[in-house]
Design an enzyme around this catalytic site. Structure first.
Site, mmCIF file in Angstrom:
data_model
loop_
_atom_site.group_PDB
_atom_site.id
_atom_site.type_symbol
_atom_site.label_atom_id
_atom_site.label_comp_id
_atom_site.label_asym_id
_atom_site.label_seq_id
_atom_site.Cartn_x
_atom_site.Cartn_y
_atom_site.Cartn_z
ATOM 1 N N HIS A 98 0.817 -1.214 0.000
ATOM 2 C CA HIS A 98 0.000 0.000 0.000
ATOM 3 C C HIS A 98 0.851 1.265 0.000
ATOM 4 O O HIS A 98 0.392 2.319 -0.436
ATOM 5 C CB HIS A 98 -0.958 -0.018 1.190
ATOM 6 C CG HIS A 98 -2.101 -0.957 1.008
ATOM 7 N ND1 HIS A 98 -3.364 -0.728 1.526
ATOM 8 C CD2 HIS A 98 -2.194 -2.140 0.347
ATOM 9 C CE1 HIS A 98 -4.167 -1.722 1.186
ATOM 10 N NE2 HIS A 98 -3.477 -2.598 0.482
ATOM 11 N N HIS B 47 -1.802 -12.367 -2.435
ATOM 12 C CA HIS B 47 -2.829 -13.083 -1.680
ATOM 13 C C HIS B 47 -2.420 -14.513 -1.331
ATOM 14 O O HIS B 47 -3.220 -15.250 -0.750
ATOM 15 C CB HIS B 47 -4.140 -13.094 -2.464
ATOM 16 C CG HIS B 47 -4.746 -11.732 -2.608
ATOM 17 N ND1 HIS B 47 -5.839 -11.472 -3.412
ATOM 18 C CD2 HIS B 47 -4.408 -10.538 -2.050
ATOM 19 C CE1 HIS B 47 -6.143 -10.186 -3.341
ATOM 20 N NE2 HIS B 47 -5.286 -9.600 -2.521
#
Length: 725
Positions: A96, A262
């Site tokens: 992020h 993920h």
């Protein structure tokens, strides 16, 4: 509560804390120059001579990496690690930090450590990353100035992967921290979190407003529940393709990043998201920078609420493994609601042994989950082809992901010459805009001989100055792309850019090639372009009566077409240039505001902008040789006439159209000159007029020339990282 007996506040209440209160709010349409002071040195606690490059060279890099790996499994009671490993949290923090990057203007990204400050530290998509940063604090405290927060965020993500068994592609340091919020970056027009007012057609993801990349305010990429929170993997695939392309990623990189990101860690939504406390920036003082506090249960561990989705993607979320694609393709998936009420996909009739263990409750297995973006990798035809190849060839998947992760976390760091540390990959990657090094030096006498050749080659001074300017003006301090080094102005796509005046450019480049061919010592075209422009500026100063030498530092290389990703350079095309008084077309944004945006990207200050505009006008460097703003009778000489005449009250300023004005003599009522908004703003804006009056003074004629030359050289050398300390 009765406050009548409380003493009156001895200071101006709200003056320092109310961000909506400003004396300038009385004039909302006034030109705001704050973007040019975005990183004021007064906020920086470092000494003036501080060199991060020097400090980084003293770093015990291997010791730092070892400490980071140890941190991953050093679970804390105040924020317990999932499965005893902070890897997923640290990877999300690094992701992020880097994921805000957008190619349109190069802003965002990991380069400044801006995740520490608002608005990013309090974005909904960054929920609970305040805990990741706080976990890193003891390590930052230990290594101090030798490692910036910005570098530490990315290195922590790398070490998280490596401690989970994945081999990363490499790491380059060199990101320097900022010390206050980047308040003037445009993240979208929405006034509420997760608003979506950034599409001209909300039904068409392609109409996402430039330069934005994320689909909603406060998100890094796309909504994990689906477009507008409505699950539809095919629509989400379209949104992913748009947003990842605007972050410099192709389809294969998009699939690799989604799956690789993920493969480890989990989402958190085991609770009621509506009862979470305020974000860090709005939290009470006693929380000491922590936000999103959960009052229910433990408030963390198995009761953590972040995205609102709940569960892991893979069977073994605490180590690198190949179960992501196995689960995605082996099972059918159905829509379910998480405990927090968020949409997520869960497998139908999954085998018990394929379920991951709960992150905190021993012996309990839970269903894995997938976001709408994960399901897009299965349902979108192109994404599925890539996903199936990755599934069938795990080694290829790991290789692609390693490179994509490196690109994601280093895309805004600039050319490889800026990279620091022993883990910098040897390979020169095309997205790093490689430039060959040169092996020649030039003596002062050789430079002077070249200047004479260039000034007497038959080209006008304006042609020489404009070519040098156009070559250098593409530089962006946001991601360190563009600039004169590499001479990519002679390669596609820049040779065809309208703003580069292709016919004039071809004429000048052909002459430079002719000169280069006749030299006994080969000098790069990049150096010739800059030297020619600087020589022309120097000559113009001499003719104005100021004997000054324009500094020149040789050493630029000439990039080849093979070193240049033409498509990626298309985003650097100028569509306006206030310095050359040019707009490609009429825009909704005022031309003076466009000037400020370009100026900030070039790393210039308000005084530097002012002096450059004044000098470029009298040097007659306007696009297409227009005369707007050329307020002088001594065209081509480096005088302060622009400022003298714009502050002269013998003239009136009369609008002709939205961006054209006549400068009229008050006595004769005759039009003396013409001007654009960019010209006249230096007389109308109170701050810019103060600078203009400064340079219009009789005792500042020589200072004007000196300041212009300093600003000119700064632009010419902006991408010369080899000259930086």
């Amino acid at each position: 509560m009765d406050t009548s007996k409380k003493g009156k506040c001895p200071v101006m209440h709200g003056a320092n804390t109310d961000t909506n209160s400003s004396v300038m709010s009385w004039w909302p349409n006034a030109l705001n120059l704050d973007i040019l002071h975005q990183h004021d040195t007064k906020t920086n606690p470092m000494a003036e001579n501080f060199s991060y490059r020097e400090e980084f060279s003293k770093l015990d890099f291997e010791g730092l990496k070892a400490d980071l790996k140890k941190l991953m499994t050093d679970s804390k009671d105040w924020w317990p690690a999932d499965w005893g490993h902070y890897g997923g949290l640290m990877i999300r923090m690094a992701w992020h930090s880097a994921g805000t990057y957008r190619i349109a203007d190069g802003r965002g990204g990991s380069n400044t450590g801006n995740q520490r400050f608002a608005p990013l530290n309090s974005w909904p998509d960054n929920v609970n990353l305040d805990k990741a940063r706080r976990l890193l604090w003891p390590i930052k405290q230990k290594y101090g100035n030798k490692i910036s927060w910005a570098d530490l965020f990315i290195l922590a993500g790398n070490m998280a992967y490596e401690s989970m068994g994945f081999k990363t592609f490499g790491f380059g340091g060199g990101r320097e921290d900022i010390w206050h919020p980047e308040k003037d970056i445009y993240w979208g027009a929405e006034k509420e979190w997760l608003g979506k007012d950034r599409y001209s057609d909300k039904a068409d993801e392609e109409t996402l407003e430039n330069p934005l990349a994320a689909v909603q305010m406060g998100l890094i990429y796309v909504n994990p529940e689906g477009v507008d929170g409505k699950p539809d993997p095919l629509k989400t695939a379209h949104a992913m393709r748009v947003t990842f392309k605007r972050m410099a990623m192709n389809d294969e990189e998009t699939v690799a990043l989604t799956a690789g990101g993920h493969t480890v860690g989990k989402t958190h939504g085991n609770g009621d998201a509506s009862i979470l406390g305020p974000s860090p920036e709005g939290a009470p003082i006693e929380q000491q920078g922590f936000g999103w506090m959960n009052p229910k249960g433990k408030g963390n561990a198995e009761h953590t609420v972040s995205s609102g989705l709940e569960g892991a993607w893979t069977t073994h979320p605490n180590k690198w493994n190949n179960t992501y694609f196995y689960l995605l393709f082996t099972y059918n998936w159905e829509l379910k609601k998480s405990p927090a009420g968020a949409w997520q996909w869960e497998p139908v009739n999954i085998k018990e042994e394929d379920k991951p263990f709960d992150a905190h409750i021993a012996g309990v297995r839970k269903n894995p989950m997938m976001t709408d973006a994960d399901m897009a990798l299965k349902m979108d035809p192109e994404y599925r082809k890539i996903s199936e190849r990755f599934y069938n060839d795990p080694e290829y998947f790991a290789k692609v992901f390693a490179r994509a992760w490196f690109k994601l976390t280093h895309r805004d760091l600039g050319p490889i010459s800026r990279y620091l540390g022993p883990d910098v990959p040897k390979e020169d990657l095309i997205w790093q805009d490689p430039i060959p090094t040169v092996n020649y030096t030039l003596s002062e006498s050789e430079i002077e001989e070249l200047k004479v050749k260039l000034l007497n080659c038959g080209l006008t001074r304006a042609e020489l100055i404009n070519t040098a300017w156009d070559s250098a003006r593409t530089f962006r301090c946001s991601d360190y792309r563009g600039g004169a080094n590499g001479a990519r102005i002679r390669l596609a796509p820049q040779t065809e850019w309208e703003g580069n005046e292709p016919k004039r450019l071809e004429k000048v480049l052909n002459k430079f090639l002719e000169i280069q061919a006749g030299l006994s010592k080969k000098v790069s075209i990049a150096d010739l372009i800059v030297l020619a422009g600087s020589a022309a500026v120097e000559k113009a100063a001499h003719e104005a009566g100021v004997k000054i030498k324009v500094p020149f530092s040789p050493g630029r290389g000439d990039a080849t077409a093979e070193m240049t990703d033409a498509e990626s350079f298309s985003v650097l095309e100028p569509i306006h240039d206030g310095y050359r008084n040019w707009l490609k077309k009429d825009y909704a944004v005022k031309s003076e505001e466009l000037l400020l945006d370009r100026t900030q990207l070039m790393g210039l200050t308000a005084p530097e902008m002012t002096v450059l505009i004044g000098g470029m006008r009298v040097l007659a460097t306007n696009y297409g040789a227009t005369k707007h703003g050329v307020f002088t009778e001594r065209e081509g000489m480096l005088t302060n006439d622009f400022f003298v005449n714009i502050t002269n009250m013998n003239y009136m300023w009369k609008p002709v159209s939205d961006n054209l004005y006549n400068i009229v003599d008050r006595k004769t009522n005759q039009t003396k000159w013409t001007a654009t908004r960019v010209d006249l703003v230096f007389g109308s804006n109170s701050i810019l007029r103060a600078y203009a009056e400064h340079y219009a003074q009789n005792d500042n004629k020589e200072k004007f020339v000196n300041d212009f030359v300093n600003a000119w050289v700064k632009v010419m050398n902006a991408d010369r990282f080899d000259l930086k300390k």
